[in-house]
Design a protein around this motif. Structure first.
Motif, PDB file in Angstrom:
ATOM      1  N   THR A  94      16.697  39.716  35.678  1.00 42.56           N
ATOM      2  CA  THR A  94      17.690  39.090  34.819  1.00 42.56           C
ATOM      3  C   THR A  94      17.157  37.804  34.200  1.00 42.56           C
ATOM      4  N   ASP A  95      16.562  36.964  35.028  1.00 40.56           N
ATOM      5  CA  ASP A  95      16.065  35.694  34.512  1.00 40.56           C
ATOM      6  C   ASP A  95      14.891  35.861  33.542  1.00 40.56           C
ATOM      7  N   PRO A  96      13.887  36.666  33.872  1.00 40.77           N
ATOM      8  CA  PRO A  96      12.795  36.885  32.903  1.00 40.77           C
ATOM      9  C   PRO A  96      13.286  37.398  31.544  1.00 40.77           C
ATOM     10  N   VAL A  97      14.276  38.296  31.552  1.00 45.02           N
ATOM     11  CA  VAL A  97      14.782  38.813  30.281  1.00 45.02           C
ATOM     12  C   VAL A  97      15.507  37.698  29.520  1.00 45.02           C
ATOM     13  N   LEU A  98      16.235  36.872  30.275  1.00 46.79           N
ATOM     14  CA  LEU A  98      16.948  35.750  29.652  1.00 46.79           C
ATOM     15  C   LEU A  98      15.952  34.817  28.949  1.00 46.79           C
ATOM     16  N   ARG A  99      14.789  34.634  29.573  1.00 48.02           N
ATOM     17  CA  ARG A  99      13.782  33.770  28.963  1.00 48.02           C
ATOM     18  C   ARG A  99      13.231  34.383  27.666  1.00 48.02           C
ATOM     19  N   GLY A 128      21.567  48.012  34.301  1.00 47.58           N
ATOM     20  CA  GLY A 128      22.088  46.799  33.694  1.00 47.58           C
ATOM     21  C   GLY A 128      21.549  45.550  34.370  1.00 47.58           C
ATOM     22  N   LEU A 129      21.567  44.407  33.653  1.00 42.14           N
ATOM     23  CA  LEU A 129      21.170  43.139  34.263  1.00 42.14           C
ATOM     24  C   LEU A 129      22.338  42.605  35.064  1.00 42.14           C
ATOM     25  N   SER A 130      22.067  41.636  35.941  1.00 40.11           N
ATOM     26  CA  SER A 130      23.155  41.188  36.804  1.00 40.11           C
ATOM     27  C   SER A 130      23.991  40.086  36.159  1.00 40.11           C
ATOM     28  N   GLN A 131      23.637  39.677  34.929  1.00 38.55           N
ATOM     29  CA  GLN A 131      24.441  38.682  34.220  1.00 38.55           C
ATOM     30  C   GLN A 131      24.884  39.288  32.897  1.00 38.55           C
ATOM     31  N   PRO A 132      26.173  39.219  32.587  1.00 34.77           N
ATOM     32  CA  PRO A 132      26.618  39.878  31.350  1.00 34.77           C
ATOM     33  C   PRO A 132      26.244  39.049  30.122  1.00 34.77           C
ATOM     34  N   GLY A 133      26.170  39.709  28.977  1.00 33.12           N
ATOM     35  CA  GLY A 133      26.020  39.007  27.716  1.00 33.12           C
ATOM     36  C   GLY A 133      24.596  38.691  27.313  1.00 33.12           C
ATOM     37  N   ILE A 134      23.586  39.081  28.091  1.00 31.99           N
ATOM     38  CA  ILE A 134      22.210  38.803  27.696  1.00 31.99           C
ATOM     39  C   ILE A 134      21.764  39.805  26.639  1.00 31.99           C
ATOM     40  N   GLU A 135      22.077  41.068  26.877  1.00 24.89           N
ATOM     41  CA  GLU A 135      21.553  42.100  25.978  1.00 24.89           C
ATOM     42  C   GLU A 135      22.412  42.255  24.729  1.00 24.89           C
TER      43      GLU A 135
END
Lengths: 334, 317
Positions: B103-108, B122-129
């Motif tokens: 999740t964090d690497p994708v956010l970066r 899915g990632l564990s935090q909503p709204g990134i993708e």
């Protein structure tokens, strides 16, 4: 070693010899446990299934006993098995056109399997001895090479044996002679041959000597490099025999074939009483070790008392206890 | 002569490189990060990713697709860093190895301004993708349950072979158990076969030794189903039961197509979903139609009648 034997024969004459019989005792305990867990465990069908299954790891582990006794280690056996299986399937599928659907094609595939096993073992052995590189590193390298080669040949997918040839080859895994499945028969023959070579020949004694002390062995005019290389060649041939009986089971090979077989083989060898740092090896122990490892998985499948997620815990605990049984100082003090 | 050849070659090289220089700014780079093939389904997914890369790059000359295979979550995180620093990607299509650690690497990557498409897990935090493409795991369980219920008339003994212990496996099994709730179908036992042929074979052998009566097997996955099939044949009990797999492996679909009574149906969980994800991501840069949103692909029941449209003989899976 001799000191231990002497102390065992004099002071402990009436004590139970855990060192020798430890693996058998652990096996007996597992059989009792299995029967208690589910009476279906001792059914003929289940016993046959289990012994047949243990043949792959068992045959590979017989080879590993030589390597480890001589102070080496071979981590490449799992991916080597996948690689040989992949090449066998490709070759047999190709030969279908020229040699036709029949035993000739299969025998050619088998012969080729032995040749590749021999060559792969030779490479591991020569690079280790001539190149003076630790066996751990050499076989770690070849492990990666074979694994990625099989993935490459399969184009990331699964190599499948042609249906027509598989129907002929299938009995090698599934059929039996006098009630003994072929894989079990092969396992028994390999074990007997391994026992004779390790315990009754000069080569076997040299393995013990090199594993105990390589320098002393060298000064005793033993061809250390030649003997060590030969142990890897034997290991390669054992892998090819295991592959010959593995391919007809599901008729396929992929990147996930034989994953972690190397660790299972090493575990079987150690449970059986062979010393990981070399110098002492026991084929019968290895056979028992391989059967035990398969039996643990089998028993876990026969019960729903233990959470599936804890399978690894049970396996790990049993392995440690089995080795503890024979290593710990269970005898009375002098 | 020699000098002349060299000069022509040099001139040609310059001429060739000029439009390249001019177009450099207009090249769109898309990074595709997926797990290396560890089991059959992932192998199929890898194949479809490669096919889609070939097809899309041919269709759009200004498009460059960087395809990276990762062998574990931290390897995948490294791939993402390289994609940003070395390739300066404009868009990312990722099938995360595991949700939490990635999740964090994708956010970066997102923070560099890249367009993000997440596939399957899915990632564990909503709204990134910006785009989410996935198969429907609960639906796969429900559809399988419905078929088995219907075939067994709500009554019988079944065994279940589970996959690698993950959220995917949990979702499928939970929906399946929910689906057969209230019927007289009894699950004799469930064991993990790790989406693997060898494990499927061994687990099924043990089920067969343990239970004298099994009416149906939910194998959940086609690789497991192949192992199960061999074990059932070995025990000569193929007349007593049927097997329901899942995914859409060509060998299994072929059997459904040919009317094999042991494998009457299959439930689709298409490995080609990676191609769908790549298509819509590229469309974000190449088309004027809006693409952002969630794409949940169906898990239809593949039967003898419709099997033909799900059969890809060229795929390795």
């Amino acid at each position: 070693m001799t000191e231990l034997v002497r102390s065992m024969t004099t002071a402990m004459r009436f004590d139970f010899d855990f060192k020798t019989y430890g693996p058998f005792l652990a096996l007996l305990a597992l059989i009792i446990l299995g029967t208690l867990v589910n009476p279906a465990f001792v059914s003929e069908a289940n016993m046959t299934n289990m012994l047949t299954r243990s043949a792959f790891i068992g045959i590979i582990a017989v080879g590993a006993t030589f390597v480890i006794t001589a102070g080496g280690i071979d981590l490449s056996v799992g991916s080597m098995a996948a690689f040989i299986a992949g090449i066998m399937i490709i070759i047999m599928n190709t030969l279908l056109g020229t040699l036709g659907v029949g035993w000739l094609t299969i025998l050619t595939g088998m012969a080729l399997s032995v040749v590749i096993g021999f060559a792969a073992g030779m490479i591991n052995g020569l690079v280790t001895t001539r190149g003076k590189i630790e066996a751990f590193i050499v076989t770690l390298g070849t492990m990666g090479i074979y694994r990625s080669l099989v993935t490459y040949f399969a184009d990331g997918g699964t190599l499948s044996l042609d249906f027509s040839i598989r129907e002929i080859y299938r009995p090698i895994y599934y059929d039996a002679v006098l009630g003994i499945p072929y894989p079990v028969l092969a396992f028994a023959l390999v074990a007997v041959a391994g026992y004779v070579v390790l315990n009754k020949t000069r080569f076997g004694r040299h393995c013990f000597a090199i594993g105990s002390n390589e320098h002393v062995a060298k000064y005793s005019a033993i061809h250390v490099n030649r003997v060590k290389t030969l142990t890897y060649v034997l290991q390669g041939i054992c892998v090819s025999i295991a592959t010959i009986i593995y391919v007809p089971r599901l008729g396929s090979a992929s990147a996930s074939t034989g994953v972690l077989w190397e660790l299972e083989a090493i575990a079987a060898v150690i449970i059986g009483g062979t010393v990981l740092k070399g110098g002492y090896g026991r084929i019968w122990g290895t056979v028992v070790g391989a059967i035990m490892l398969t039996m643990i998985g089998n028993i876990l499948n026969l019960t729903d008392a233990i959470s599936n997620y804890l399978n690894g815990t049970v396996q790990g605990a049993i392995i440690i206890v089995a080795v503890l049984l024979q290593r710990g100082n269970w005898r009375r003090k002098k | 002569m020699k000098l002349k050849t060299t000069m022509i070659a040099a001139a040609a090289a310059i001429a060739l490189s000029l439009p390249g220089l001019a177009a450099a700014k207009e090249i769109t780079t898309i990074g595709v990060s997926i797990p290396a093939p560890t089991h059959g389904w992932a192998q199929g997914m890898n194949w479809h990713a490669k096919q889609a890369k070939k097809r899309l790059e041919l269709a759009y000359p200004g498009l460059k697709i960087i395809l990276e295979l990762a062998s574990d979550p931290s390897d995948q995180a490294n791939d993402l860093e390289d994609m940003v620093s070395v390739h300066k990607i404009d868009g990312l299509v990722i099938l995360p190895f595991e949700s939490e650690p990635l999740t964090d690497p994708v956010l970066r990557v997102k923070k560099t301004g890249a367009f993000i498409t997440v596939v399957d897990r899915g990632l564990s935090q909503p709204g990134i993708e910006d785009i989410y493409v996935a198969g429907n795991n609960p639906e796969l369980g429900t559809i399988s349950a419905n078929y088995i219920k219907g075939r067994l008339n709500n009554k019988g003994d079944i065994v279940v072979l589970r996959g690698i212990p993950t959220t995917i496996d949990d979702e499928r099994v939970a929906a399946f158990l929910e689906g057969i709730k209230g019927t007289n179908i009894k699950v004799l036992d469930m064991k993990h076969a790790n989406w693997n042929r060898d494990d499927g074979f061994e687990v099924m052998q043990d089920f067969l030794a343990r239970f004298p009566k099994i009416d149906a097997v939910w194998a959940q996955d086609d690789d497991i189903a192949i192992g199960v099939m061999e074990a059932v044949k070995q025990a000569k009990r193929e007349k007593d039961m049927f097997i329901v797999g899942g995914a859409g492996m060509k060998g299994i679909i072929k059997r459904v197509m040919d009317g094999d009574p042991l494998i009457p149906v299959d439930v689709l969980y298409p490995p080609a979903m990676i191609a769908t994800a790549m298509d819509v991501t590229v469309a974000r840069f190449m088309s004027n139609g809006p693409v952002s949103g969630r794409y949940i692909l169906g898990s239809p029941l593949i039967t003898k009648e419709n099997a033909k449209s799900y059969y890809f003989p060229d795929s390795p899976f």
